[in-house]
Design a protein around this motif. Sequence first.
Motif, PDB file in Angstrom:
ATOM      1  N   GLY A   1       0.549  -1.025   0.048  1.00  0.00           N
ATOM      2  CA  GLY A   1      -0.333   0.118  -0.141  1.00  0.00           C
ATOM      3  C   GLY A   1       0.657   1.149  -0.019  1.00  0.00           C
ATOM      4  N   ILE A   2       2.034   1.294   0.138  1.00  0.00           N
ATOM      5  CA  ILE A   2       3.179   2.163   0.127  1.00  0.00           C
ATOM      6  C   ILE A   2       3.197   2.812  -1.489  1.00  0.00           C
ATOM      7  CG2 ILE A   2       5.290   3.101  -0.160  1.00  0.00           C
ATOM      8  CD1 ILE A   2       6.012   0.653   1.575  1.00  0.00           C
ATOM      9  N   ILE A   3       2.902   2.262  -2.546  1.00  0.00           N
ATOM     10  CA  ILE A   3       2.266   2.652  -4.056  1.00  0.00           C
ATOM     11  C   ILE A   3       1.206   3.140  -4.297  1.00  0.00           C
ATOM     12  CG2 ILE A   3       2.633   2.320  -6.200  1.00  0.00           C
ATOM     13  CD1 ILE A   3       5.800   1.715  -5.790  1.00  0.00           C
ATOM     14  N   LYS A   4       0.620   3.916  -3.765  1.00  0.00           N
ATOM     15  CA  LYS A   4      -0.959   3.557  -4.410  1.00  0.00           C
ATOM     16  C   LYS A   4      -1.427   3.746  -5.309  1.00  0.00           C
ATOM     17  CE  LYS A   4      -3.795   6.019  -1.166  1.00  0.00           C
ATOM     18  NZ  LYS A   4      -3.927   7.242  -0.330  1.00  0.00           N
ATOM     19  N   GLY A   5      -1.156   4.076  -6.401  1.00  0.00           N
ATOM     20  CA  GLY A   5      -1.309   4.713  -7.919  1.00  0.00           C
ATOM     21  C   GLY A   5      -0.534   4.992  -8.584  1.00  0.00           C
ATOM     22  N   TYR A   6      -0.656   4.857  -9.711  1.00  0.00           N
ATOM     23  CA  TYR A   6      -0.445   6.064 -10.648  1.00  0.00           C
ATOM     24  C   TYR A   6      -1.410   7.077 -11.322  1.00  0.00           C
ATOM     25  CZ  TYR A   6       3.538   2.882 -10.576  1.00  0.00           C
ATOM     26  OH  TYR A   6       4.485   1.427  -9.903  1.00  0.00           O
TER      27      TYR A   6
END
Length: 157
Positions: free
Chosen positions: A50-55
Motif C-alpha cells: 500500500g505504499i504505492i497507491k497508484g499512478y
Amino acid sequence: MNNRKIDDLDLEILNILQADGKVSNAEIARKVGKAPSAVLERVRKLRRSGIIKGYECIVDHKKLGRGLTAFTSIRVEEGVGATEVGEKLAELPEVLEVHYTAGRDSYLVKVRVEDTESLQATLAKFGTIAAVRDTNSTIVLTTVKESRIIPLPSSSD
C-alpha cells in the motif's frame, strides 16, 4: 497496509517513480544499479504493502477549461468525527480534494471550475447538502507550487 520496512533501495525507487510514474522498469533498474527482475519485485512489494497507491496522469487544467481553482472552508453540523458530508462533497466532479479538519470549519475543499459563475454553481451544490451551514472561498490567482511528490531521503542523505 502492513508495516513493511523501507530501505534505501525502496526510497530510490520511490523517488524515481514520483518524478516519472511512466518510467520503465528497465530504466529504474539502470538508475539504481540492480537487475530489472529485482526492481520489479520491489515495486510489486511496495504496491502490495500500500505504499504505492497508484499512478496518475497529470493534465493541464487550464487547457481543459478548468482555469479557476478555489479552496473552500465549509462549516457543517454533524457529529464529531462524522464524515458523511465530506463523502457527499467528494462525489461532485469539480471537487478535487476534501480534507476533514480540526478547528472552526469542518472541511477544506479544493475545486477546479471554469470561472466564477461555475464556482457559484458549485457553492450552490454545497448548500444543498443538509448539514452545510456556511462556506468561505478563496480564489487562487496564481499557483506557485503544486505537487503530490512526498519528499523522501535518498541513500546519499
